[in-house]
Enzyme design. Structure first.
Site, PDB file in Angstrom:
ATOM      1  N   ARG A   3       0.725  -1.132  -0.059  1.00 53.01           N
ATOM      2  CA  ARG A   3       0.048   0.063   0.208  1.00 53.01           C
ATOM      3  C   ARG A   3       0.641   1.188  -0.127  1.00 53.01           C
ATOM      4  O   ARG A   3       1.969   1.348   0.552  1.00 53.01           O
ATOM      5  CB  ARG A   3      -0.847   0.050   1.364  1.00 53.01           C
ATOM      6  CG  ARG A   3      -2.057  -0.905   1.135  1.00 53.01           C
ATOM      7  CD  ARG A   3      -2.961  -0.592   2.308  1.00 53.01           C
ATOM      8  NE  ARG A   3      -2.161  -0.500   3.540  1.00 53.01           N
ATOM      9  CZ  ARG A   3      -2.678   0.298   4.618  1.00 53.01           C
ATOM     10  NH1 ARG A   3      -3.717   0.943   4.423  1.00 53.01           N
ATOM     11  NH2 ARG A   3      -1.898   0.149   5.660  1.00 53.01           N
ATOM     12  N   SER A  28       7.495  -4.751   7.247  1.00 58.10           N
ATOM     13  CA  SER A  28       7.269  -5.788   8.217  1.00 58.10           C
ATOM     14  C   SER A  28       7.999  -7.066   8.220  1.00 58.10           C
ATOM     15  O   SER A  28       7.442  -8.084   8.084  1.00 58.10           O
ATOM     16  CB  SER A  28       5.742  -6.100   8.009  1.00 58.10           C
ATOM     17  OG  SER A  28       4.989  -4.881   8.176  1.00 58.10           O
ATOM     18  N   ASP A  76       5.496  -3.000  11.118  1.00 51.52           N
ATOM     19  CA  ASP A  76       4.245  -2.834  11.228  1.00 51.52           C
ATOM     20  C   ASP A  76       3.803  -2.982  12.739  1.00 51.52           C
ATOM     21  O   ASP A  76       2.600  -2.303  13.105  1.00 51.52           O
ATOM     22  CB  ASP A  76       3.322  -3.878  10.531  1.00 51.52           C
ATOM     23  CG  ASP A  76       3.749  -5.296  10.988  1.00 51.52           C
ATOM     24  OD1 ASP A  76       4.767  -5.405  11.548  1.00 51.52           O
ATOM     25  OD2 ASP A  76       3.017  -6.285  10.255  1.00 51.52           O
TER      26      ASP A  76
END
Length: 925
Positions: A553, A614, A668
């Site tokens: 994203r 992440s 994350d």
């Protein structure tokens, strides 16, 4: 003559129930059933819906020798039954009937059970005194409160029994004690059986199970030719049931979660409706005739069993008698005859009523019977008596059908089926050989439950063979349960196990924080260089990147006085890019960033950027992080050991894009903590439980030996997914976990994550199911080639299958979509496996988190710590029970910590932007 005809028609009309009223009665029966099933309203229910603790019908594999002891009205019947394990072969059966002295029925309870045990002992002696273990099913036809299959307390006597000192005592235990007095130590009472349940079970086979039973009238014992072996005593080829119960009842396999009086929530359980009491609260008053009221007033229990008095064979003759009295009084029948004999209770029997309407010579039967009573019936009188009898029996059949339709509709709705196909076991003299009754029963049932197709199956020896079948099924299920429990035992963790995991996690945390021990720790405890959480003064526009799975994203985040506003776009990362070269991966990421900036008109702006990356990294600064290893299916070459921010900057250079200003690289988990910290200042822990799992928390700087500085706190990215990679958790890994690990691209790595995260739970379930199939405990041992396919059982199936209220039919549908032909019992077991695997995951997560909160509490010298955990991840959010189970176990393992969980709203995106915002705030002059 015309007047008498109108009087007869009026009587027949009073006994006629129109279709609209039958539909209303069906609705009332459904309401009464729901009331009986509910824990809150059960005590006031007329239809009691009693749990029987029978959770399965026969599958045809039952085998072995069993005993049955059946307590009857004036006898005890004992049976020996042999099941071969092949349903194509009829069970072998021997039985004997023992007359019971009348004084026993009114004497001490102990004497009654001693007599039953003596009957068992004499019977066994007569058949050769077998010494092998003999399970026994006990048919006890009195009102009991059953709390287990082999535990039932007597509520009250009936049928001329009144043994002293018995109410409230466990009748199964009383019989077992009496059997031991006879030194029959190889005989164990394993099941208490109701005759209605026995009817259902006796008609079931492996291929065609019965799931409903209906008793309408007097039951019958088996004929003599069913008796084999040495004992040939019987009550005749067509002797009535020894229990001589002429009432009505039903039972059916209900969804266990709807039977609120028991704790069982999975699978199905047979419910004994005791529907004879339907209407005792007045709900049937509008269909009661004056004849019914008189029958009730003359009964031994006025106001009770109102439905049974409309339907049961004990009362139909009485209803006819009162109709005839009324018509004779009105001079519509027996003109010139003295009909005083009709005022004598019991002069007309139901079997006579059935003879009047069933036989071709019914007119002659009626004439002969009436003349025997001293009446002088005309041909017209006999015809009208036939009409009355036919209407009384027709009404009985219609009401039985109405209540049966209510059961079928309830079953269909609770199983969420468009159409229910079911076998219904039926017994009773009103059903057997009574063509009119059967025809009306079938036609009205179809009319009132058109979405249900019921096949009526006549019962054979429902009490004897039925009780033996219940016992055989109970033994099969007990053996099956032992094997299932043994196979699943390694997946079930005790509190001591979890406390040990908590201790091991704490030990690894301390090793990870130490400068000299960090390299050997499985929990890396990586510094993030994030020293504070948001304070509410952050403002501005920020870019955020989120790379942590197959989707990537790009976001623009605007932090303003009236809140945080975001726009984002999702880009897919193809598998060949995930596992190709690092240069190709970061070029693809950069292309996505540029595409987003172009669409958002941001190409001319240089905004601070927070990069959520992440994967395990060693962070050397807020904007410098060296990749330690790939996880989650990524394996791009040339990246491990490199600074991921630099790799991104080099990709920007290759794409000739100068508008990139990375100020922070964020895990994350840290982003989740920061995003929740914007809403709750007490949020000092981040937790991810999704495709992977990780945690972070605010540690005292003085404890972080891997960076300089003693003051304040720093967020530590634990990378706890690797907990156990050094072997410290080997005792907790099952064979299923090892099989999952061996097939991953990082075998031996991320061991804790492979016990917890969504990426692996489906695979653990799949290997567990394969083991159950191999042990012949699942899918009837049929080959399941589809289950051999890796990742075929996705973790999302666990979340769906474990949903509260999800019917077993929906579980079967999920399995059928996977080409797995599951029975009802298979669906129950698959759900149990899913629950076991997900519960272990939640509890292990709680053990890890308990180590974190206890460390924070001890660091700060607090008697009680109050802290908030910002949490994200599809497993935590989407699984119906994971969050609750985690929180429940955390309270147990860390009782001195009050922990609140706050769901993150886009921790990876908003959190990364907030890290960038906090970094910009701290660098402002």
């Amino acid at each position: 003559a015309l007047k008498s005809c109108r009087q007869v028609q009026r009587a027949l009309l009073a006994l006629t129930i129109p279709l609209e009223m039958l539909q209303a009665v069906k609705s009332r029966m459904l309401q009464a059933m729901h009331k009986g099933l509910s824990r809150e309203t059960h005590a006031q229910a007329t239809v009691q819906m009693l749990p029987t603790y029978i959770c399965s019908t026969p599958d045809g594999t039952e085998k072995g020798d069993l005993l049955v002891a059946e307590l009857c009205q004036s006898h005890v019947r004992t049976l020996w039954v042999h099941f071969s394990g092949d349903w194509n072969q009829k069970p072998q059966l021997m039985y004997k009937i023992f007359n019971m002295p009348s004084d026993i029925m009114q004497g001490k309870g102990e004497a009654l059970f001693d007599f039953i045990a003596q009957c068992v002992q004499q019977f066994l002696t007569g058949i050769g005194n077998p010494q092998n273990h003999l399970p026994l099913g006990f048919v006890f036809p009195f009102c009991c409160k059953q709390t287990q299959l082999d535990k039932a307390e007597l509520i009250s006597w009936s049928k001329d029994f009144s043994c002293s000192d018995m109410e409230g005592k466990d009748v199964v235990q009383l019989l077992q004690s009496a059997i031991k007095k006879q030194e029959l130590y190889h005989v164990d009472v394993v099941a208490l059986v109701n005759d209605t349940v026995g009817t259902m079970m006796s008609c079931s086979s492996g291929e065609k199970p019965c799931e409903v039973a209906l008793i309408v009238g007097e039951q019958w014992a088996p004929p003599c030719d069913r008796v084999v072996g040495a004992e040939r005593s019987c009550a005749g080829a067509h002797s009535p049931s020894l229990s001589a119960d002429k009432g009505t009842n039903s039972c059916f396999m209900a969804e266990a979660q709807q039977v609120e009086m028991v704790d069982e929530t999975s699978g199905r359980m047979c419910v004994n409706t005791e529907w004879g009491y339907f209407g005792d609260d007045g709900t049937l008053n509008d269909i009661l005739t004056p004849y019914d009221q008189r029958v009730d007033q003359e009964s031994s229990n006025p106001g009770e069993k109102r439905f049974e008095k409309l339907v049961g064979s004990l009362y139909l003759g009485e209803i006819v008698r009162h109709v005839l009295i009324t018509l004779a009084s009105e001079k519509a029948l027996f003109i010139g005859s003295n009909f005083a004999v009709l005022r004598t209770k019991g002069v007309l029997k139901t079997h006579q009523i059935l003879d009047f309407i069933n036989h071709e010579e019914g007119m002659a039967e009626a004439k002969s019977t009436l003349e025997a009573l001293g009446l002088q019936p005309s041909k017209q009188d006999c015809c009208r008596v036939q009409q009355v009898c036919g209407m009384v029996v027709s009404r009985s059949a219609a009401l039985c059908a109405t209540s049966l339709a209510a059961i079928l509709s309830h079953m269909r709705q609770s199983r969420e089926l468009e159409r229910l196909l079911v076998n219904v076991a039926v017994d009773g003299d009103l059903y057997r050989g009574n063509a009119r009754f059967v025809e009306i029963l079938q036609s009205v049932t179809r009319l009132l439950a058109p979405e249900c197709a019921a096949t009526l199956v006549p019962a054979v020896d429902p009490t004897g063979l039925g009780a033996a079948t219940v016992t055989a099924v109970a033994l099969r299920m007990a053996a099956w349960r032992r094997e299932v429990n043994q196979l699943l035992a390694p997946l079930r963790l005790s509190r001591a196990d979890l406390e040990r995991v908590q201790t091991l996690m704490r030990k690894e945390m301390d090793l990870g924080l130490g400068q000299e021990t960090n390299a050997n720790a499985s929990v890396r405890m990586l510094p993030t260089y994030v020293h504070g959480t948001p304070d509410g003064t952050e403002r501005g526009e920020f870019l955020a990147l989120d790379l942590g799975g197959t989707n990537f994203r790009v976001l623009v985040v605007r932090v303003t006085d009236d809140g945080i506003h975001m726009a984002s776009e999702i880009y897919v990362i193809p598998t060949d890019v995930m596992q190709g070269s690092g240069e190709a991966l970061f070029d693809h990421i950069m292309e996505c960033i540029m595409d987003f900036q172009l669409k958002q008109n941001l190409m001319e702006q240089v905004l601070p950027l927070g990069f959520t990356f992440s994967f395990p990294c060693q962070q050397l600064g807020l904007d410098k992080a060296v990749l330690l290893s790939w996880t989650k299916g990524f394996n791009a070459s040339g990246c491990v050991g490199q600074d991921v921010v630099q790799l991104l900057r080099e990709a920007a250079h290759r794409k000739q894009h100068s508008g990139l200003k990375v100020v922070a690289v964020v895990n994350d988990t840290v982003g989740t903590m920061m995003a929740c910290g914007h809403d709750d200042p007490k949020c000092e822990i981040g937790l991810i439980v999704g495709t992977g799992t990780n945690a972070c928390y605010m540690e005292e700087m003085q404890n972080v030996g891997t960076v300089e500085g003693e003051q304040g706190r720093m967020c530590i990215n634990m990378e706890w997914g690797a907990f156990g990679d050094n072997g410290c958790l080997d005792d907790f890994f099952t064979d299923f976990d090892r099989l999952v690990d061996e097939k991953t691209i990082n075998a031996g790595k991320q061991r804790f994550e492979k016990l917890i995260s969504g990426m692996y739970l489906g695979e653990i379930v799949r290997y567990t199911l394969l083991a159950l199939v191999e042990k012949q405990l699942l899918f009837r041992s049929k080959p399941c080639s589809k289950l051999q396919t890796k990742d075929i059982f996705q973790t999302k199936f666990l979340s769906t299958i474990e949903l509260d209220g999800l019917g077993l039919q929906q579980v079967r549908t999920i399995l059928q979509d996977l080409k797995l032909q599951a029975t009802f019992e298979d669906s129950v077991l698959v759900r149990e496996v899913c629950q076991t695997v997900s519960l272990r995951a939640a509890q292990l997560c709680a053990a890890g988190l308990a180590a974190v909160v206890e460390k924070m509490r001890e660091n700060r010298g607090l008697a009680q710590l109050t802290v908030t955990v910002g949490v994200d991840g599809t497993l935590y959010k989407m699984h119906p029970h994971f969050a609750q189970q985690l929180q429940k176990m955390l309270q147990v393992l860390a009782p001195k910590c009050t922990v609140t969980f706050l769901l993150s709203e886009d921790g990876s995106g908003k959190g990364a932007a907030l890290v960038a915002a906090v970094a910009c705030r701290r660098t402002e002059p």
